[in-house]
Design a protein around this motif. Structure first.
Motif, mmCIF file in Angstrom:
data_model
loop_
_atom_site.group_PDB
_atom_site.id
_atom_site.type_symbol
_atom_site.label_atom_id
_atom_site.label_comp_id
_atom_site.label_asym_id
_atom_site.label_seq_id
_atom_site.Cartn_x
_atom_site.Cartn_y
_atom_site.Cartn_z
ATOM 1 N N GLU A 75 0.842 -1.190 0.000
ATOM 2 C CA GLU A 75 0.000 0.000 0.000
ATOM 3 C C GLU A 75 0.884 1.249 0.000
ATOM 4 O O GLU A 75 1.887 1.293 0.711
ATOM 5 C CB GLU A 75 -0.919 0.022 1.231
ATOM 6 C CG GLU A 75 -1.822 -1.204 1.366
ATOM 7 C CD GLU A 75 -2.876 -1.272 0.275
ATOM 8 O OE1 GLU A 75 -3.280 -0.205 -0.220
ATOM 9 O OE2 GLU A 75 -3.292 -2.388 -0.067
ATOM 10 N N ILE A 76 0.530 2.258 -0.785
ATOM 11 C CA ILE A 76 1.316 3.480 -0.851
ATOM 12 C C ILE A 76 0.922 4.380 0.317
ATOM 13 O O ILE A 76 -0.215 4.853 0.399
ATOM 14 C CB ILE A 76 1.098 4.203 -2.199
ATOM 15 C CG1 ILE A 76 1.292 3.223 -3.356
ATOM 16 C CG2 ILE A 76 2.051 5.383 -2.321
ATOM 17 C CD1 ILE A 76 2.624 2.499 -3.355
ATOM 18 N N ARG A 77 1.869 4.599 1.249
ATOM 19 C CA ARG A 77 1.607 5.381 2.458
ATOM 20 C C ARG A 77 2.859 6.190 2.802
ATOM 21 O O ARG A 77 3.920 5.612 3.006
ATOM 22 C CB ARG A 77 1.274 4.485 3.651
ATOM 23 C CG ARG A 77 0.126 3.500 3.455
ATOM 24 C CD ARG A 77 -0.083 2.713 4.746
ATOM 25 N NE ARG A 77 -0.970 1.584 4.585
ATOM 26 C CZ ARG A 77 -2.287 1.647 4.727
ATOM 27 N NH1 ARG A 77 -2.863 2.800 4.998
ATOM 28 N NH2 ARG A 77 -3.030 0.561 4.592
ATOM 29 N N GLY A 78 2.721 7.492 2.932
ATOM 30 C CA GLY A 78 3.808 8.326 3.423
ATOM 31 C C GLY A 78 4.880 8.606 2.377
ATOM 32 O O GLY A 78 4.881 8.036 1.276
ATOM 33 N N ARG A 79 5.809 9.506 2.725
ATOM 34 C CA ARG A 79 6.897 9.909 1.850
ATOM 35 C C ARG A 79 8.158 10.137 2.677
ATOM 36 O O ARG A 79 8.100 10.359 3.897
ATOM 37 C CB ARG A 79 6.565 11.218 1.107
ATOM 38 C CG ARG A 79 5.384 11.113 0.153
ATOM 39 C CD ARG A 79 5.129 12.432 -0.554
ATOM 40 N NE ARG A 79 6.231 12.805 -1.434
ATOM 41 C CZ ARG A 79 6.369 12.367 -2.675
ATOM 42 N NH1 ARG A 79 5.478 11.524 -3.182
ATOM 43 N NH2 ARG A 79 7.383 12.749 -3.423
ATOM 44 N N THR A 80 9.287 10.100 2.016
ATOM 45 C CA THR A 80 10.540 10.478 2.655
ATOM 46 C C THR A 80 10.626 12.002 2.737
ATOM 47 O O THR A 80 10.007 12.692 1.914
ATOM 48 C CB THR A 80 11.730 9.947 1.838
ATOM 49 O OG1 THR A 80 11.676 10.467 0.504
ATOM 50 C CG2 THR A 80 11.734 8.435 1.789
ATOM 51 N N PRO A 81 11.346 12.516 3.749
ATOM 52 C CA PRO A 81 12.142 11.828 4.765
ATOM 53 C C PRO A 81 11.250 11.186 5.827
ATOM 54 O O PRO A 81 10.142 11.676 6.095
ATOM 55 C CB PRO A 81 12.997 12.953 5.359
ATOM 56 C CG PRO A 81 12.169 14.193 5.155
ATOM 57 C CD PRO A 81 11.457 13.992 3.849
ATOM 58 N N VAL A 82 11.756 10.111 6.431
ATOM 59 C CA VAL A 82 10.914 9.345 7.334
ATOM 60 C C VAL A 82 11.778 8.539 8.304
ATOM 61 O O VAL A 82 12.940 8.215 8.010
ATOM 62 C CB VAL A 82 10.007 8.397 6.510
ATOM 63 C CG1 VAL A 82 10.805 7.254 5.900
ATOM 64 C CG2 VAL A 82 8.844 7.869 7.321
ATOM 65 N N ARG A 83 11.212 8.253 9.470
ATOM 66 C CA ARG A 83 11.836 7.361 10.444
ATOM 67 C C ARG A 83 11.153 6.010 10.356
ATOM 68 O O ARG A 83 9.912 5.926 10.364
ATOM 69 C CB ARG A 83 11.690 7.928 11.852
ATOM 70 C CG ARG A 83 12.105 6.978 12.980
ATOM 71 C CD ARG A 83 11.846 7.643 14.335
ATOM 72 N NE ARG A 83 12.133 6.757 15.461
ATOM 73 C CZ ARG A 83 11.234 5.995 16.069
ATOM 74 N NH1 ARG A 83 9.964 6.000 15.629
ATOM 75 N NH2 ARG A 83 11.566 5.227 17.079
ATOM 76 N N ILE A 84 11.937 4.951 10.289
ATOM 77 C CA ILE A 84 11.411 3.588 10.250
ATOM 78 C C ILE A 84 11.969 2.849 11.462
ATOM 79 O O ILE A 84 13.189 2.805 11.653
ATOM 80 C CB ILE A 84 11.803 2.863 8.946
ATOM 81 C CG1 ILE A 84 11.373 3.699 7.735
ATOM 82 C CG2 ILE A 84 11.177 1.472 8.887
ATOM 83 C CD1 ILE A 84 11.890 3.166 6.415
ATOM 84 N N ALA A 85 11.098 2.281 12.285
ATOM 85 C CA ALA A 85 11.538 1.690 13.548
ATOM 86 C C ALA A 85 10.952 0.298 13.735
ATOM 87 O O ALA A 85 9.899 -0.035 13.184
ATOM 88 C CB ALA A 85 11.139 2.584 14.717
ATOM 89 N N LEU A 86 11.637 -0.495 14.527
ATOM 90 C CA LEU A 86 11.167 -1.829 14.888
ATOM 91 C C LEU A 86 10.459 -1.769 16.234
ATOM 92 O O LEU A 86 10.930 -1.099 17.156
ATOM 93 C CB LEU A 86 12.347 -2.798 14.983
ATOM 94 C CG LEU A 86 11.965 -4.235 15.349
ATOM 95 C CD1 LEU A 86 11.526 -4.987 14.100
ATOM 96 C CD2 LEU A 86 13.117 -4.972 16.015
ATOM 97 N N GLU A 87 9.319 -2.464 16.337
ATOM 98 C CA GLU A 87 8.639 -2.649 17.612
ATOM 99 C C GLU A 87 8.657 -4.134 17.942
ATOM 100 O O GLU A 87 7.957 -4.927 17.306
ATOM 101 C CB GLU A 87 7.207 -2.110 17.551
ATOM 102 C CG GLU A 87 7.145 -0.599 17.387
ATOM 103 C CD GLU A 87 5.733 -0.051 17.472
ATOM 104 O OE1 GLU A 87 4.803 -0.820 17.781
ATOM 105 O OE2 GLU A 87 5.557 1.152 17.198
#
Length: 338
Positions: free
Chosen positions: A311-323
């Motif tokens: 699914e297309i969601r959000g744009r850079t710049p972005v934070r990607i984190a593990l939960e």
């Protein structure tokens, strides 16, 4: 994430062209242990069912899944969803129905939405793989044939798995950017129904001649990595395009795996894709150029859209984190829950 209160807020415009249910963490709450939840699932048999009947096999198999579950459990809530925009509401209702087990049928996009809705909730996700690539189910070691998948729901165990988080959305398997976004936007739904997984590489080959490379800058801790490519992937799960990324990746390994396919050259992208498909499942992470991290800060030139589990969601710049341990899911008894 035991000891948290989850407040559900309905916010307009946060889904793909529709309202979505967001989960806000506010304070302490009780969450059953895996053993207690598993015991309640077996004893009370209170189950909710949500099936994306627009998915490749959802419409064809919904009646069978409904009938077989009805014969073995107490179905407290049932939602056949024909319009994907209705999935957040249906999943939120299922999670609030009093069910201990929420069974979800569909592809990776549907299951990623289910993971988002059920993350850190005191319920267990049951997976019925009805999609095209079924990366999430493959990563869990679940059978892809319907009868065997349904047997896991009644004879499996509750396990904890990790989720990624990006742009306000949990994801189960993969966030990517570059050529994959165009593929997700342009692959014909009818072609997926006919060809299955083959629809994706065929669409990619058609789009590649006009695709422009980009520069990505990744900050992981104190290190910054800059690279040029047509395709960048950040994986929580262990499978991409129906193939294992590496033999030592997993949905409960407490790390994101970051890797590009090729560089700015289109031919090398094609060769890298073939090499990853053939060799990747047998090549450990230590023998690759993959990066591993619990958190990645990503910016690109130019800014790009994100493909989050299809699914297309959000744009850079972005934070990607593990939960870590963000989701309870029903798996086979041989799943190595760490």
């Amino acid at each position: 994430m035991a000891g948290l209160t989850l407040v559900v807020v309905q916010a307009a415009g946060a889904t793909t062209r529709a309202g979505r249910t967001e989960i806000v963490v506010t304070g302490p709450v009780h969450q059953r242990s895996k053993a207690a939840l598993n015991a309640d699932i077996r004893a009370r048999r209170r189950t909710a069912l949500v099936v994306n009947v627009r998915s490749r096999r959802g419409r064809r198999h919904f009646a069978t899944v409904h009938r077989r579950l009805q014969a073995t459990v107490e179905l407290v809530d049932v939602h056949p969803v024909a319009d994907p925009r209705g999935l957040p509401e249906a999943l939120a209702a299922a999670a609030d129905s009093g069910a201990d087990l929420v069974v979800v049928g569909g592809g990776d996009g549907t299951l990623s939405e289910a993971a988002h809705q059920l993350a850190h909730r005191d319920v267990c996700l049951g997976v019925v793989p009805l999609g095209t690539t079924n990366n999430f189910a493959r990563g869990l070691g679940l059978p892809l044939r319907l009868p065997a998948a349904l047997r896991v729901l009644t004879g499996g165990k509750v396990a904890d798995v990790d989720l990624g988080h990006v742009a306000g959305q949990h994801f189960a398997n993969l966030t990517s950017l570059g050529l994959s976004v165009q593929v997700a936007q342009h692959v014909p739904h009818r072609l997926k129904r006919v060809l299955g997984r083959a629809a994706y590489p065929l669409t990619a080959l058609a789009l590649l001649p006009d695709h422009r490379p980009f520069t990505a800058r990744l900050r992981i801790g104190d290190e910054v990595h800059e690279l040029a490519t047509h395709q960048l992937n950040i994986a929580n799960g262990s499978h991409h395009a129906g193939r294992a990324i590496a033999p030592d990746t997993g949905l409960d390994d407490r790390q994101l795996v970051v890797y590009r396919l090729g560089d700015a050259n289109r031919l090398r992208l094609s060769l890298a894709t073939v090499r990853q498909t053939v060799i990747g499942p047998r090549r450990p992470l230590a023998r690759t150029r993959f990066l591993t991290a619990g958190e990645v800060w990503l910016e690109t030139d130019p800014p790009l859209a994100l493909d989050v589990d299809g699914e297309i969601r959000g744009r850079t710049p972005v934070r990607i984190a593990l939960e870590a341990n963000a989701l309870r899911v029903m798996v086979g008894t041989d799943f190595p829950d760490r």
